[in-house]
Design a protein around this motif. Structure first.
Motif, PDB file in Angstrom:
ATOM      1  N   CYS A 186       0.900  -1.171   0.143  1.00 52.72           N
ATOM      2  CA  CYS A 186       0.028  -0.075   0.071  1.00 52.72           C
ATOM      3  C   CYS A 186       0.948   1.503   0.299  1.00 52.72           C
ATOM      4  N   GLN A 216      -9.049  11.497  -3.105  1.00 55.50           N
ATOM      5  CA  GLN A 216      -8.888  10.140  -3.345  1.00 55.50           C
ATOM      6  C   GLN A 216      -7.668   9.770  -2.445  1.00 55.50           C
ATOM      7  N   ASP A 219      -7.904   9.849   1.229  1.00 53.70           N
ATOM      8  CA  ASP A 219      -8.411   8.793   1.904  1.00 53.70           C
ATOM      9  C   ASP A 219      -7.593   7.698   1.791  1.00 53.70           C
ATOM     10  N   ALA A 220      -6.870   7.471   0.594  1.00 58.11           N
ATOM     11  CA  ALA A 220      -5.810   6.422   0.359  1.00 58.11           C
ATOM     12  C   ALA A 220      -4.798   6.381   1.623  1.00 58.11           C
ATOM     13  N   ASP A 223      -6.001   5.031   4.738  1.00 59.29           N
ATOM     14  CA  ASP A 223      -6.186   3.538   4.682  1.00 59.29           C
ATOM     15  C   ASP A 223      -4.843   2.870   4.854  1.00 59.29           C
ATOM     16  N   GLU A 257      -9.422  -5.173   3.345  1.00 64.27           N
ATOM     17  CA  GLU A 257     -10.462  -3.974   2.961  1.00 64.27           C
ATOM     18  C   GLU A 257      -9.661  -2.789   2.644  1.00 64.27           C
ATOM     19  N   ALA A 258      -8.922  -2.418   3.386  1.00 65.88           N
ATOM     20  CA  ALA A 258      -8.183  -1.060   2.950  1.00 65.88           C
ATOM     21  C   ALA A 258      -7.187  -1.348   1.784  1.00 65.88           C
ATOM     22  N   HIS A 260      -7.531  -3.072  -0.549  1.00 65.45           N
ATOM     23  CA  HIS A 260      -8.622  -3.086  -1.708  1.00 65.45           C
ATOM     24  C   HIS A 260      -8.725  -1.560  -2.389  1.00 65.45           C
ATOM     25  N   ARG A 261      -9.068  -0.971  -1.492  1.00 63.02           N
ATOM     26  CA  ARG A 261      -9.143   0.673  -1.678  1.00 63.02           C
ATOM     27  C   ARG A 261      -8.237   1.488  -2.034  1.00 63.02           C
ATOM     28  N   HIS A 264      -7.096   0.188  -5.631  1.00 64.78           N
ATOM     29  CA  HIS A 264      -8.078   0.767  -6.758  1.00 64.78           C
ATOM     30  C   HIS A 264      -7.875   2.260  -6.750  1.00 64.78           C
ATOM     31  N   ALA A 265      -7.629   3.044  -5.802  1.00 65.34           N
ATOM     32  CA  ALA A 265      -7.560   4.416  -5.809  1.00 65.34           C
ATOM     33  C   ALA A 265      -6.163   4.672  -6.700  1.00 65.34           C
ATOM     34  N   GLU A 292      -5.149  -9.874  -0.370  1.00 65.10           N
ATOM     35  CA  GLU A 292      -6.491  -9.656   0.138  1.00 65.10           C
ATOM     36  C   GLU A 292      -6.988 -10.999   0.414  1.00 65.10           C
TER      37      GLU A 292
END
Length: 322
Positions: A186, A216, A219-220, A223, A257-258, A260-261, A264-265, A292
């Motif tokens: 991440c 975006q 938020d990323a 996360d 969960e995070a 994934h976000r 994708h971001a 994941e």
């Protein structure tokens, strides 16, 4: 440990190394050989097993892995693979899926259910009679095999530990290691996204200055920090000997969960560049997706956490009349 030639470092130090493996998507067998194999042998193996296998892992001459995934929706805590007593040893029957680096490993750690309802862990030679390996393609494109065990004979000296606690400990440390890897994934994906949005211009200005893009990435970042902090807490609790079950489940939930976000971001703000195989972002996306869904996706982790919390809060109830 130092008594077999190691540096004497612990799980907290391993967490930071795993983060860097994730941050570089490096195809090195740290997860497989150290986490899946060596840690289990070190904690529960006999003195002979520790002497036979751990020094080679340290020098790089021995490669270990584990077969903890079975085809279909099987629960890794209740393996369908069976171990039957046969004289002084055991005979294994069953199938495993997505066994990483199985065709290159010297030994594979195989969990199996015994006739008395317990779970045992065995060191299996992938070249033994009755072992069949079929190459598989994984999401991450890392070498893996389907493993079929058709009456594979193993000795009592190939058994690791004595009961289901070995498997529970193995799965706990594996989930924590996956969260540590995802922390690095991440962070690196977010750095790529930040660099791209600083240099990519649209309408005469960097796209990172657009409010929607900035939101975006903000938020990323939150996360990614949550993945980092929860994985660090899980590793710390494991390294200090504290009960880490809840912390590991929380860390694996955030990783799924995070993670994934965040990924994708990162793809979204890259636009078409993000899916170009000549650009490195796809490697982080594939590794993140593999993590994941390994040992339970976000919904499964949340369900496990809910059951654990419900069990803690459940207590004796009384009814009092008027």
């Amino acid at each position: 440990p130092e008594d077999v030639g190691g540096a004497g470092l612990g799980l907290l130090e391993l967490h930071y190394v795993l983060e860097q493996v994730g941050a570089t998507t490096a195809h090195v067998p740290l997860l497989e050989s150290v986490v899946l194999g060596a840690l289990t042998i070190d904690r529960f193996g006999t003195p002979a097993q520790r002497h036979d296998w751990l020094p080679g892992v340290i020098t790089g001459h021995t490669l270990l892995t584990a077969a903890h995934t079975e085809p279909g929706p099987a629960d890794p805590r209740r393996p369908q693979t069976r171990a039957r007593r046969a004289g002084p040893g055991w005979v294994l029957h069953g199938s495993k899926s997505q066994v990483p680096l199985a065709d290159a490993a010297d030994r594979i750690v195989v969990p199996a259910s015994t006739d008395d309802g317990m779970v045992a862990m065995f060191l299996v030679d992938p070249r033994a009679e009755g072992v069949s390996l079929v190459p598989q393609v994984t999401v991450e494109r890392r070498p893996a095999c389907a493993l079929d065990l058709a009456g594979v004979a193993v000795g009592e000296d190939d058994r690791i530990g004595g009961g289901g606690d070995v498997l529970a400990d193995f799965l706990l440390r594996t989930e924590a290691a996956l969260a540590s890897l995802q922390s690095g994934v991440c962070a690196a994906a977010l750095r790529l996204a930040a660099r791209h949005t600083r240099s990519r211009e649209q309408f005469g200005r960097p796209i990172g200055t657009f409010q929607a893009v900035g939101q975006q990435l903000a938020d990323a970042w939150i996360d990614a920090e949550a993945v980092r902090l929860t994985s660090l807490q899980a590793a710390w609790r494991l390294s200090t000997g504290l009960d880490a079950t809840e912390a590991v489940t929380i860390a694996k939930w955030w990783a799924a969960e995070a993670g994934h976000r965040v990924l994708h971001a990162a793809h979204h703000v890259h636009g078409g560049t993000g899916i170009d195989l000549s650009y490195p972002l796809h490697r982080y996306f594939l590794l993140g997706k593999q993590i994941e869904f390994s040992l339970g996706n976000a919904s499964q982790q949340l369900s496990a956490l809910g059951k654990a919390l419900a069990a803690q809060s459940r207590g004796p109830t009384t009814c009092q009349g008027a």
